[in-house]
Design a protein around this motif. Structure first.
Motif, short mmCIF file in Angstrom:
data_model
loop_
_atom_site.label_atom_id
_atom_site.label_comp_id
_atom_site.label_asym_id
_atom_site.label_seq_id
_atom_site.Cartn_x
_atom_site.Cartn_y
_atom_site.Cartn_z
N LEU A 78 -7.66 10.72 14.44
CA LEU A 78 -6.68 10.46 15.48
C LEU A 78 -7.38 9.98 16.76
CD1 LEU A 78 -4.52 13.67 14.98
CD2 LEU A 78 -4.14 11.39 14.04
N PRO A 79 -6.73 9.11 17.54
CA PRO A 79 -7.35 8.64 18.79
C PRO A 79 -7.61 9.79 19.75
CG PRO A 79 -5.46 7.30 18.17
CD PRO A 79 -5.43 8.49 17.28
N ASN A 80 -8.74 9.72 20.43
CA ASN A 80 -9.07 10.70 21.44
C ASN A 80 -8.50 10.21 22.77
OD1 ASN A 80 -10.32 12.27 23.43
ND2 ASN A 80 -12.13 12.60 22.15
N PRO A 81 -7.57 10.94 23.37
CA PRO A 81 -6.93 10.44 24.60
C PRO A 81 -7.90 10.24 25.75
CG PRO A 81 -6.36 12.74 24.17
CD PRO A 81 -7.05 12.24 22.94
N ARG A 82 -9.03 10.98 25.77
CA ARG A 82 -10.01 10.81 26.85
C ARG A 82 -10.86 9.57 26.65
NH1 ARG A 82 -12.53 16.81 28.16
NH2 ARG A 82 -10.56 17.83 28.79
N TYR A 83 -11.18 9.31 25.40
CA TYR A 83 -12.06 8.18 25.10
C TYR A 83 -11.39 7.33 24.04
CZ TYR A 83 -15.24 11.43 27.38
OH TYR A 83 -15.80 12.31 28.26
N PRO A 84 -10.60 6.33 24.45
CA PRO A 84 -9.80 5.54 23.50
C PRO A 84 -10.62 4.91 22.38
CG PRO A 84 -9.17 5.08 25.76
CD PRO A 84 -10.41 5.91 25.84
N ASN A 92 -1.06 17.72 20.35
CA ASN A 92 -1.69 16.41 20.17
C ASN A 92 -2.57 16.36 18.92
OD1 ASN A 92 -3.69 18.09 21.09
ND2 ASN A 92 -4.64 16.57 22.43
N LYS A 93 -2.56 17.42 18.15
CA LYS A 93 -3.35 17.46 16.92
C LYS A 93 -2.43 17.57 15.71
CE LYS A 93 -7.63 19.34 18.79
NZ LYS A 93 -8.70 20.33 18.60
N SER A 94 -2.82 16.89 14.66
CA SER A 94 -2.06 17.01 13.42
C SER A 94 -2.28 18.38 12.80
CB SER A 94 -2.48 15.93 12.42
OG SER A 94 -2.04 14.66 12.83
N ILE A 95 -1.29 18.80 12.04
CA ILE A 95 -1.36 20.08 11.33
C ILE A 95 -1.78 19.82 9.89
CG2 ILE A 95 0.00 22.03 10.51
CD1 ILE A 95 1.77 21.62 13.01
N ILE A 96 -2.81 20.51 9.45
CA ILE A 96 -3.34 20.32 8.09
C ILE A 96 -2.50 21.17 7.13
CG2 ILE A 96 -5.37 20.35 6.62
CD1 ILE A 96 -5.51 18.51 9.08
N LEU A 97 -1.55 20.55 6.45
CA LEU A 97 -0.57 21.29 5.67
C LEU A 97 -1.18 22.06 4.51
CD1 LEU A 97 2.51 18.91 5.42
CD2 LEU A 97 2.30 21.03 6.72
N LEU A 98 -2.07 21.45 3.75
CA LEU A 98 -2.59 22.08 2.55
C LEU A 98 -3.26 23.41 2.88
CD1 LEU A 98 -2.82 21.43 -0.53
CD2 LEU A 98 -5.18 20.79 -0.06
N TRP A 99 -4.11 23.40 3.90
CA TRP A 99 -4.84 24.60 4.28
C TRP A 99 -3.91 25.63 4.93
CZ3 TRP A 99 -8.63 27.32 2.96
CH2 TRP A 99 -9.32 28.18 3.84
N LEU A 100 -3.01 25.17 5.76
CA LEU A 100 -2.08 26.08 6.42
C LEU A 100 -1.21 26.82 5.41
CD1 LEU A 100 -0.66 27.19 8.97
CD2 LEU A 100 0.81 25.16 8.91
N PHE A 101 -0.71 26.11 4.42
CA PHE A 101 0.18 26.75 3.45
C PHE A 101 -0.58 27.58 2.43
CE2 PHE A 101 3.46 24.27 5.33
CZ PHE A 101 4.64 24.97 5.05
N PHE A 102 -1.83 27.22 2.16
CA PHE A 102 -2.63 28.09 1.30
C PHE A 102 -2.84 29.45 1.97
CE2 PHE A 102 -6.99 29.75 0.79
CZ PHE A 102 -6.83 30.29 -0.48
N LEU A 103 -3.23 29.44 3.23
CA LEU A 103 -3.46 30.70 3.94
C LEU A 103 -2.17 31.50 4.08
CD1 LEU A 103 -5.89 29.50 6.77
CD2 LEU A 103 -6.47 30.76 4.67
N SER A 104 -1.08 30.80 4.36
CA SER A 104 0.21 31.49 4.51
C SER A 104 0.65 32.12 3.20
CB SER A 104 1.28 30.50 5.00
OG SER A 104 0.93 29.95 6.25
N THR A 105 0.36 31.44 2.08
CA THR A 105 0.68 32.00 0.77
C THR A 105 -0.20 33.19 0.45
OG1 THR A 105 1.40 29.85 -0.06
CG2 THR A 105 0.81 31.50 -1.70
#
Length: 521
Positions: free
Chosen positions: A488-494, A381-394
């Motif tokens: 992103l919307p919080n499913p517990r508290y719209p 339910n959470k977006s993946i932060i591509l820039l940071w993820l791929f920097f660390l992976s690199t």
């Protein structure tokens, strides 16, 4: 800035142009380079064949992991479609012995035999062509496996009672002759044996030169026949791939034989290799001070460099092939105010990292695999932060030592600075744009990608949801977290929104990269 996962493109439909089907997966956009080479080399081979009665040999230079084999295999298929006889020879796969010419001739003969078989209505011509090929094979045998190699050993044994191996071992300083009776080692016998060997070698060298000449003549006539009677377009192309992965002695031998034995009219050799790596290998044979690059130049009429890959298109292909990232919601991780000439995509984001760290295609695939596996542990339910993820992976792929230093000492700014050394990182500027009072877009400022990634590192030590709750302002100039993430919307508290946490990205990437625990001094 959230982007929907890319939808895999539908397969390219069959078209009336068969060459289009060959290049339909050419995401690196190199078909145009193949067309250029085909036109240029066809004309150059024709001119050299007419004026000098020989063919040409060119080098296609590119580093490992840049897509050389993909390119030459597709180019070879393209040439076949155009009607050229084409041979594809994997040098590394055939690096089994010292007689490189034999394996290469087998590949050439197979291709010519296929063209000879296309003349069923002209049996006499087909028979003539087949006979020429067989004659060529015989002459090649005489050229690369002369009788003197066998006769010499027999003569030495006959006149001296010493085997060739024993004699050569003695020259090299071994004690192989100690077991031979001394009365059999008279200088007269050795001299007589060596004289016979020398005489045999002189005669054999003349025969070898004649055999090479006859071989070229026979194969050239066979090519002319299939050109005239089987609609084969000349020149014939012979691709030699993976030469830089071979043993240096085998690579040198193969190049020598291509130049001196196979250099016949209407044949274009394309040697696909990493010139720099091959030069180093040759220096390993001849010595560190040897000019390996200059030595290689004498084998090639021209050297071409494979164009740099299109990293954005390659990233799109990797997304299409991924099992996890292609199905998830993605936050690009770029500042919301960052505007490209077109709307930014996940591939644009990833290519920023690929470009900054100068990753070859093989490394890009490996980095993508690490990121793809790490993404599996991020809540759906959470977006993946591509820039940071791929920097660390690199970083973990290219400099594991620095990655471990950063993760073990998260508050050590010295270790963080080490994550961006010039040796592995190219300065990459990104631009911010804002809207003026009437809604027109105007350029605001530009910063280095490194500064954006530093801000992520600051955030990675905190829970971003708590940052939002506390109204914490970041230290990044004129920006805060909302400039980098879509909420992103919080499913517990719209009525509330929250940001995806990146506090655990370091750990996720660490284990997706299969890094075992290590102590860093």
């Amino acid at each position: 800035m959230t982007a929907e996962a890319p939808t895999p493109e539908a397969p390219t439909p069959e078209t009336e142009d068969p060459r289009a089907a060959i290049w339909q997966d050419d995401v690196l956009e190199r078909r145009g380079f193949a067309d250029f080479l085909t036109k240029a080399l066809t004309e150059q081979t024709r001119v050299v064949s007419e004026r000098q009665q020989r063919g040409i040999t060119v080098a296609l230079d590119a580093g490992w992991g840049t897509g050389k084999t993909f390119f030459v295999k597709h180019w070879a298929e393209d040439l076949k479609q155009r009607g050229h006889p084409v041979v594809f020879f994997d040098a590394w796969e055939n690096d089994l012995g010292e007689e490189a010419a034999i394996a290469l001739m087998a590949a050439i003969k197979e291709t010519i035999d296929e063209w000879v078989a296309r003349m069923p209505a002209k049996q006499e011509l087909a028979a003539r062509a087949g006979e020429m090929v067989r004659d060529g094979v015989k002459e090649l045998r005489r050229a690369v496996l002369p009788v003197s190699k066998v006769v010499a050993a027999g003569l030495l044994k006959k006149f001296t009672s010493i085997t060739t191996k024993e004699f050569m071992d003695a020259i090299d300083g071994d004690d192989a002759l100690s077991a031979v009776p001394q009365e059999e080692l008279s200088s007269e016998k050795i001299e007589a044996g060596l004289d016979k060997i020398f005489e045999s070698a002189l005669g054999e060298q003349k025969k070898r030169s004649e055999a090479i000449k006859n071989f070229k003549a026979s194969m050239s006539k066979a090519l002319e026949l299939i050109n005239q009677n089987a609609d084969a377009k000349l020149p014939a192309f012979v691709f030699v791939d993976e030469l830089d992965r071979c043993r240096p002695s085998y690579a040198i031998n193969l190049l020598e034989e291509i130049k001196h034995i196979f250099g016949m009219p209407n044949v274009c050799f394309v040697v696909s290799t990493n010139i720099e790596q091959l030069s180093h290998s040759i220096c390993g044979v001849y010595g560190a001070g040897f000019n390996g690059g200059g030595y290689l130049k004498r084998f090639f009429d021209h050297e071409f460099t494979l164009p740099a890959p299109n990293n954005v298109n390659h990233a799109k292909l990797l997304f299409q092939e991924s099992s996890i990232l292609s199905t998830r919601k993605l936050a690009l991780g770029l500042p919301n105010k960052l505007i490209y000439p077109k709307k930014a995509t996940p591939a644009d984001t990833i290519s920023l990292i690929f470009d900054a760290f100068d990753l070859d295609l093989r490394s890009q695939k490996q980095v993508f695999m690490i990121a793809n596996l790490a993404a599996a542990s991020i809540e759906e339910n959470k977006s993946i932060i591509l820039l940071w993820l791929f920097f660390l992976s690199t970083l973990i792929h290219k400099r594991k030592d620095i990655f471990l230093e950063v993760i073990n000492n998260p508050n050590n700014h010295v270790s963080l600075n080490a994550a961006f050394p010039p040796s592995i990182y190219k300065e990459t500027a990104i631009s911010f744009y804002t809207l003026d009072e009437i809604g027109r877009m105007c350029k605001n400022t530009s910063v280095d990608l490194k500064e954006v990634l530093r801000q992520y590192f600051t955030w990675s030590n905190q829970d971003l949801e708590k940052i939002v709750e506390g109204g914490h302002s970041t230290s990044y100039p004129q920006t805060n977290h909302r400039d980098f993430y879509d909420e992103l919307p919080n499913p517990r508290y719209p009525n509330q929104k929250y940001l995806p946490s990146i506090a655990n990205y370091l750990k996720l990437v660490k284990y997706a990269g299969y890094v075992k625990e290590e102590k860093v001094d």
